[in-house]
Motif scaffolding. Structure first.
Motif, PDB file in Angstrom:
ATOM      1  N   PRO A   1      30.069 -36.155  -8.209  1.00 46.24           N
ATOM      2  CA  PRO A   1      29.221 -36.318  -7.030  1.00 46.24           C
ATOM      3  C   PRO A   1      29.583 -35.327  -5.927  1.00 46.24           C
TER       4      PRO A   1
ATOM      5  N   THR B   1      29.632 -39.253  -1.428  1.00 45.83           N
ATOM      6  CA  THR B   1      29.545 -40.687  -1.696  1.00 45.83           C
ATOM      7  C   THR B   1      29.729 -41.459  -0.397  1.00 45.83           C
TER       8      THR B   1
ATOM      9  N   TYR C   1      24.341 -36.223  -6.069  1.00 45.82           N
ATOM     10  CA  TYR C   1      24.755 -35.207  -7.034  1.00 45.82           C
ATOM     11  C   TYR C   1      24.041 -33.897  -6.724  1.00 45.82           C
TER      12      TYR C   1
END
Length: 330
Positions: free
Chosen positions: A60, A63, A78
């Motif tokens: 990722p 987050t 992403y």
């Protein structure tokens, strides 16, 4: 990079720190769009989600976690998508709420793929119309007459996702934005809530202050669903676009602001913050048209009319906001 949010701080946001709302607004639009939940004014959250809780199909980029009651929401961005997961603290159940597969960061560099026009900066003017689409105020509400060309609409649309339907010509566009409005009154007056019956009424300020100007401000988190068609020839290095759809909004701040003089010196007075009988959620219609040059830069016009009345039912006059202005795409 993780961020840890305090809901009580979000709920207390005011107009002076709207810049920090650009990142937070993504969370609230998604949360209010997919989860029906009422936040507590006293709920303070500082909760960490371990990396083991996050599904790592790909590494990722970013987050963010937020807790609402007994649920935790995980927002994972992403390179080419974004997902939202929900975890029930009591049961441990994990559910995927949203999976957006298209990230416009790469599409902007590729003119052979569909990329819509939402992200950018918009500046326009505000007005209200009644149910008959007239700017004339209902009887008894002339104090809500606006100085239209000082009543600004400013939109910062910071996230965009494009979903192609017909190759690189037609597609759906969605995303997230922050809408800031100011409504300047023509007279030396403002509004207040009648404490005995709870409805909006006029407040005559000239008897209390030497008024310089008086306005009412609102801020919304926005999320659109727009159908867009792009018209051009060949490889479409230059093209026109036309689009239309709906915009949902959630009110996060409102305030009455008055500037006045005391012994010849300018003073700023914040009369009141709160909802002031404003509908917390609203839905509107929008149309857009613009031009993209060979360097993939574009600008155009926009207009938005909100089907939802500005004030809650029977708590104020039935007035519908609309805005029109210029936009620069990003």
């Amino acid at each position: 990079m993780k961020k840890y949010l305090h809901i009580s701080n979000i709920l207390k946001l005011n107009q002076s720190n709207l810049n920090s709302m650009r990142r937070l607004s993504l969370l609230f639009v998604l949360l209010t769009s997919f989860v029906c939940y009422s936040f507590s004014q006293n709920d303070t959250v500082n909760i960490r989600i371990s990396d083991n809780e996050i599904e790592k199909v790909k590494e990722p980029i970013d987050t963010t976690t937020i807790k609402a009651g007994n649920k935790i929401f995980i927002f994972i961005e992403y390179e080419e998508s974004m997902v939202i997961d929900r975890i029930n603290i009591k049961t441990g159940e994990k559910k995927r709420l949203l999976n957006l597969e298209c990230n416009d960061s790469k599409l902007k560099k590729d003119t052979n793929k569909f990329r819509g026009h939402w992200s950018g900066i918009e500046v326009g003017i505000n007005e209200f119309v009644n149910s008959g689409f007239s700017i004339k105020r209902p009887m008894g509400y002339s104090y809500l007459n606006l100085n239209t060309f000082r009543s600004w609409n400013v939109n910062i649309n910071f996230a965009q996702y494009s979903l192609p339907i017909i190759k690189n010509r037609v597609g759906l566009v969605t995303g997230f934005g922050l809408e800031m409005n100011s409504y300047f009154y023509q007279g030396d007056n403002n509004i207040q809530i009648n404490e005995s019956i709870g409805v909006i009424e006029e407040r005559e300020l000239e008897n209390e202050y030497n008024v310089r100007k008086s306005k009412f401000t609102t801020t919304y988190l926005t999320m659109p669903v727009i159908l867009e068609a792009q018209l051009g020839k060949g490889n479409r290095k230059e093209s026109f676009y036309i689009s239309g759809g709906v915009i949902g909004g959630y009110n996060i701040a409102s305030a009455i602001k008055v500037k006045h003089e005391v012994e010849g010196k300018k003073q700023k007075l914040i009369e009141r913050r709160g909802d002031l009988n404003i509908n917390p959620f609203r839905v509107g219609l929008t149309v857009r048209i613009g031009h993209k040059d060979k360097d993939n830069n574009s600008m155009g016009l926009y207009a938005t009319y909100y089907l939802t009345p500005f004030f809650e039912k029977d708590m104020g006059p039935e007035l519908h906001p609309f805005a029109i202005g210029l936009r620069i795409d990003m």
